[in-house]
Write an enzyme that holds these catalytic residues in place. Structure first.
Site, PDB file in Angstrom:
ATOM      1  N   GLU A 203       2.110 -53.606  17.420  1.00  0.00           N
ATOM      2  CA  GLU A 203       0.917 -53.875  16.986  1.00  0.00           C
ATOM      3  C   GLU A 203       0.092 -52.727  17.782  1.00  0.00           C
ATOM      4  OE1 GLU A 203      -0.360 -57.966  17.579  1.00  0.00           O
ATOM      5  OE2 GLU A 203       1.187 -58.724  15.993  1.00  0.00           O
ATOM      6  N   GLU A 338       7.549 -60.460  13.246  1.00  0.00           N
ATOM      7  CA  GLU A 338       6.922 -61.606  14.077  1.00  0.00           C
ATOM      8  C   GLU A 338       6.313 -62.657  12.956  1.00  0.00           C
ATOM      9  OE1 GLU A 338       3.926 -60.726  17.062  1.00  0.00           O
ATOM     10  OE2 GLU A 338       5.061 -59.386  17.965  1.00  0.00           O
TER      11      GLU A 338
HETATM   12  O1  AHR Z   1       4.060 -63.346  19.549  1.00  0.00           O
HETATM   13  C1  AHR Z   1       2.811 -63.470  20.428  1.00  0.00           C
HETATM   14  C2  AHR Z   1       2.109 -62.207  19.962  1.00  0.00           C
HETATM   15  O2  AHR Z   1       1.666 -62.134  18.804  1.00  0.00           O
HETATM   16  C3  AHR Z   1       2.819 -60.837  20.170  1.00  0.00           C
HETATM   17  O3  AHR Z   1       2.874 -60.362  21.689  1.00  0.00           O
HETATM   18  C4  AHR Z   1       1.940 -60.063  19.520  1.00  0.00           C
HETATM   19  O4  AHR Z   1       2.774 -58.880  19.128  1.00  0.00           O
HETATM   20  C5  AHR Z   1       1.152 -60.703  18.319  1.00  0.00           C
HETATM   21  O5  AHR Z   1       0.158 -60.526  18.418  1.00  0.00           O
END
Ligand code: AHR
Length: 534
Positions: A203, A338
């Protein structure tokens, strides 16, 4: 391609469903409606990569410390500090890869603090707690070995340097006697580690440095160039280390621009760098800060969250279409590294620890998303649910020596047969489930054929009140039996607790086989996986 035919038929099914009678018209307690499926095993599609069932384990809250690592001196049974109950549970779901150490934490992580003499640091992203770095590179690789999985490491692009990343890779993979190889050997691992997947940052459009896509692209080129894998067995072929670039975090113009810039940059690449995947992050959250409850919610929240989770389909479609422009051969995988539900923190939990319960609704979220990934299996070849233990949509919850398996865990276990199976197109009219102003496809179905010829059917009924009679017409397989498991619970927000661990647990189920038809009535709010054996 068969995959895209499957997708367009599904889209047609969803549209047709939206035009059909609503559930409100039929009322709860109505007899099971019949939904016809056409399952065509004579038209195999893409391989459903086992990596779609990957996990994400960040240094966040009680995910690593307590959830995985208790230390060798703990009274909780452990092997070299890693808890045995969690390892046994994860082995059973055949976790193909684990993404580590973050997340946002990856761009705050300095690997040297986690080898040899440990150095504590802050964890500013997640609760501002002290990160002791007791669980470092060697402990993670031991954990991966113990659960029979593979490492997906993310290097620090945000606050690290290409040199730091290059040295971590050399430390991990060098076979020749460099200073870093000798240091690794002195720390107990003379043999090079196998590192199949490497994320270049996390990110970096936000917590990883708030970069523009152009700036990130330059970082990607540099980090990809210098993050070399020296393991002699990984120079080329199947074992080659795959590099995954940071991709979009949504579907709006900011995100389509990100995908455009990175993919265009990749197409114009020179010999000195390459990548193999582009990530996509998407949580089922509706809006930040996360405010939907993980337990004790009503049907309005149930419907709203399921509506949000189905947005994954549009995101995958949007970014796949951009990728197709620059990469029609689909060399670059879309890696949804994610995904999962993100609810309000449990009352009384530590701020920043992202602790939540996991209900029947999460089982449906898991099933619907895994089905979407499978439908795009030609492009989506890896995914990582967030997160493995005690954080967000977890597989496992722990409290000191206690452990409980969540409904999401059971879905991952039921879906094991889909790992590396061949996608089989299913067409159906999904019907509708309506609550208030929200109308959703009432059911979902996905199928695949394994190497032994068994066809696996995943069936979800999201309607919280009405059972469904599935009637599947099979082509390309003569079925002799159809048995499997169904997962549901007393209510949409039923959860498993340490005191009542089996409230939501799979039960055996048998379908009727009649000629080329397999039929079965499935309970409201349920996920079912059936093995249709030839
Ligand atoms: O999973 C929690 C967080 O969500 C992670 O650290 C980040 O990459 C995303 O914003």
């Amino acid at each position: 391609m068969v995959g895209s035919v499957g997708r367009s038929l599904l889209a047609a099914a969803v549209l047709a469903a939206l035009a059909a009678t609503t559930s409100d018209a039929q009322g709860p307690g109505a007899a099971a409606d019949r939904i016809e499926l056409a399952v065509d095993a004579s038209k195999p599609g893409a391989t459903i990569d086992r990596n779609l069932f990957g996990q994400f384990a960040e240094h966040l809250g009680r995910g690593i410390y307590e959830g995985v690592w208790v230390g060798p001196d703990s009274p909780i049974p452990n092997t070299r500090g890693i808890r045995n109950d969690v390892v046994a549970a994860l082995k059973a779901i055949k976790v193909p890869n684990v993404r580590w150490p973050g997340g946002c934490f990856a761009d705050d992580y300095h690997w040297r603090k986690g080898i040899g003499r440990r150095e504590a640091q802050m964890n500013p992203d997640w609760g501002g707690v002290i990160e002791p770095n007791t669980f470092g590179t060697h402990e993670f690789m031991d954990f991966i070995d113990q659960i029979g999985s593979r490492a997906y490491l993310s290097v620090n692009v945000g606050s690290g340097s290409p040199q730091e990343a290059a040295e971590w890779l050399e430390y991990l993979t060098a076979a020749q006697p460099t200073a870093l190889q000798k240091e690794r050997a002195a720390n107990g691992h003379p043999e090079p580690y196998f590192i199949p997947y490497l994320g270049i940052g996390n990110e970096n459009w936000d917590c990883g440095g708030n970069m523009t896509p152009e700036y990130y692209l330059q970082q990607l080129k540099t980090f990809a160039r210098y993050s070399r894998n020296f393991n002699p067995s990984q120079r080329e072929g199947d074992r080659r280390m795959l590099k995954i670039a940071v991709g979009p975090g949504g579907g709006g113009p900011r995100w389509t621009e990100w995908t455009e810039v990175v993919m265009k940059g990749w197409k114009a690449r020179q010999w000195s760098w390459d990548m193999d995947g582009l990530s996509l992050h998407n949580y089922t959250v509706v809006r930040f800060p996360a405010s939907f409850k993980s337990v004790g919610f009503d049907e309005a929240d149930y419907a709203r969250i399921l509506q949000a989770t189905l947005e994954m389909d549009g995101l995958v479609k949007t970014h796949s279409a951009i990728m197709d422009k620059y990469d029609p051969e689909k060399k670059i995988a879309l890696v949804v590294d994610e995904w999962g539900s993100w609810y309000a923190p449990l009352p009384g939990s530590t701020p920043g620890f992202l602790a939540q319960q996991n209900s029947v609704r999460d089982a449906l979220i898991a099933s619907l998303n895994l089905n979407i990934f499978a439908r795009y299996a030609d492009r989506v070849r890896m995914a990582n649910i967030a997160q493995m233990v005690n954080v967000l949509q977890a597989m496992i919850l722990t409290d000191k020596e206690k452990m409980v398996l969540t409904p999401t865990y059971h879905v991952f276990k039921m879906y094991v047969p889909f790992q590396d199976a061949t996608f089989v197109p299913v067409t159906f009219n999904a019907g509708t489930y309506t609550h208030g102003t929200i109308t959703l496809p009432r059911v979902d179905a996905m199928a695949a054929r394994d190497a032994s010829g068994t066809v696996w059917l995943a069936l979800a009924n999201i309607d919280p009140a009405r059972p469904v009679l599935f009637d599947a017409r099979l082509t390309g397989i003569t079925a002799r039996s159809a048995t499997g498991e169904i997962l549901t619970g007393p209510a949409i927000d039923s959860v498993n607790t340490f005191g009542a661990p089996d409230t939501v647990s799979p039960k055996p189920i048998t379908a009727t086989v009649n000629g080329d038809h397999v039929s079965i009535t499935l309970a409201p709010k349920s996920v079912t996986v059936l093995a249709v054996r030839p």
